[in-house]
Scaffold this motif. Sequence first.
Motif, PDB file in Angstrom:
ATOM      1  N   GLU A  37       0.864  -1.178   0.000  1.00  0.00           N
ATOM      2  CA  GLU A  37       0.000   0.000   0.000  1.00  0.00           C
ATOM      3  C   GLU A  37       0.901   1.228   0.000  1.00  0.00           C
ATOM      4  N   VAL A  38       0.570   2.216  -0.790  1.00  0.00           N
ATOM      5  CA  VAL A  38       1.334   3.460  -0.802  1.00  0.00           C
ATOM      6  C   VAL A  38       0.383   4.635  -0.609  1.00  0.00           C
ATOM      7  N   ASN A  39       0.920   5.663   0.015  1.00  0.00           N
ATOM      8  CA  ASN A  39       0.169   6.899   0.184  1.00  0.00           C
ATOM      9  C   ASN A  39      -1.107   6.713   1.010  1.00  0.00           C
ATOM     10  N   ARG A  40      -1.074   5.775   1.964  1.00  0.00           N
ATOM     11  CA  ARG A  40      -2.254   5.519   2.801  1.00  0.00           C
ATOM     12  C   ARG A  40      -1.900   5.850   4.252  1.00  0.00           C
ATOM     13  N   GLU A 124       7.521   8.260   9.833  1.00  0.00           N
ATOM     14  CA  GLU A 124       6.554   7.823  10.847  1.00  0.00           C
ATOM     15  C   GLU A 124       5.206   7.475  10.235  1.00  0.00           C
ATOM     16  N   LEU A 125       4.907   8.063   9.069  1.00  0.00           N
ATOM     17  CA  LEU A 125       3.655   7.778   8.367  1.00  0.00           C
ATOM     18  C   LEU A 125       3.835   6.722   7.286  1.00  0.00           C
ATOM     19  N   ALA A 126       5.044   6.157   7.171  1.00  0.00           N
ATOM     20  CA  ALA A 126       5.385   5.137   6.172  1.00  0.00           C
ATOM     21  C   ALA A 126       5.173   5.638   4.741  1.00  0.00           C
ATOM     22  N   LEU A 127       5.441   6.934   4.523  1.00  0.00           N
ATOM     23  CA  LEU A 127       5.322   7.502   3.180  1.00  0.00           C
ATOM     24  C   LEU A 127       6.669   7.521   2.459  1.00  0.00           C
ATOM     25  N   SER A 128       7.759   7.561   3.218  1.00  0.00           N
ATOM     26  CA  SER A 128       9.114   7.482   2.666  1.00  0.00           C
ATOM     27  C   SER A 128      10.063   7.164   3.823  1.00  0.00           C
ATOM     28  N   GLY A 152      -4.159  12.831  -1.476  1.00  0.00           N
ATOM     29  CA  GLY A 152      -4.829  12.229  -2.630  1.00  0.00           C
ATOM     30  C   GLY A 152      -5.139  10.763  -2.369  1.00  0.00           C
ATOM     31  N   LYS A 153      -5.676  10.143  -3.386  1.00  0.00           N
ATOM     32  CA  LYS A 153      -6.143   8.765  -3.275  1.00  0.00           C
ATOM     33  C   LYS A 153      -4.979   7.801  -3.012  1.00  0.00           C
ATOM     34  N   VAL A 157       0.535  -1.085  -4.988  1.00  0.00           N
ATOM     35  CA  VAL A 157       1.566  -1.386  -5.977  1.00  0.00           C
ATOM     36  C   VAL A 157       1.862  -2.875  -5.910  1.00  0.00           C
ATOM     37  N   ILE A 158       1.832  -3.518  -7.081  1.00  0.00           N
ATOM     38  CA  ILE A 158       2.133  -4.943  -7.167  1.00  0.00           C
ATOM     39  C   ILE A 158       3.521  -5.098  -7.771  1.00  0.00           C
ATOM     40  N   ASP A 159       4.365  -5.850  -7.096  1.00  0.00           N
ATOM     41  CA  ASP A 159       5.721  -6.122  -7.568  1.00  0.00           C
ATOM     42  C   ASP A 159       5.719  -7.506  -8.221  1.00  0.00           C
TER      43      ASP A 159
END
Length: 172
Positions: A37-40, A124-128, A152-153, A157-159
């Motif tokens: 999950e990204v950006n969540r 801390e927010l797991a965004l980077s 944003g939404k 991401v699928i690897d």
Amino acid sequence: MKTSVEWLSEYVPLPASVQELTDALTMAGLEVEGVSEVNRVPEQVIVGEILSRRAHPNADKLNVCEVDTGPHGQRQIVCGADNCDAGKHVPVALPGVRLPAGTEVKTAQLRGETSEGMMCSERELALSDDCSGLMELCSDSEPGTALQEVLGKPDTVIDWEVTPNRPDWLSH
């Protein structure tokens, strides 16, 4: 190879769930290496505006900030980041929220000062992986707004592992 589910959905209709998508593409010859999950961010992480900053009276490396969190009121938050300057808009995790890394935010006494939440870095927010200071938001983001709304939404991401018999998948 990494594929954004949000990007893919702009080009083709997708199954209802990511699991169904990964199952279908595995049957087509791809191997799933991971799904992330990204950006969540949790919904209790909101935008806050730092109103003031003063040195913590009992700690050299801490600051006591007054933060406007819109409808959640004005809060006092103890912070160790160097960039917690007045006027900045930053993410604020409200008491009761569990951050992606597992930290549960609570109202706490830090060396004699009350901290009613936590101002957050991107890490801390797991965004980077950036933990050099607080995540700074644009100044037009309204205090109290959910951070997810500002970012944003969210996306998945699928690897994929592209197998040697399917080089055509590399055209993504």
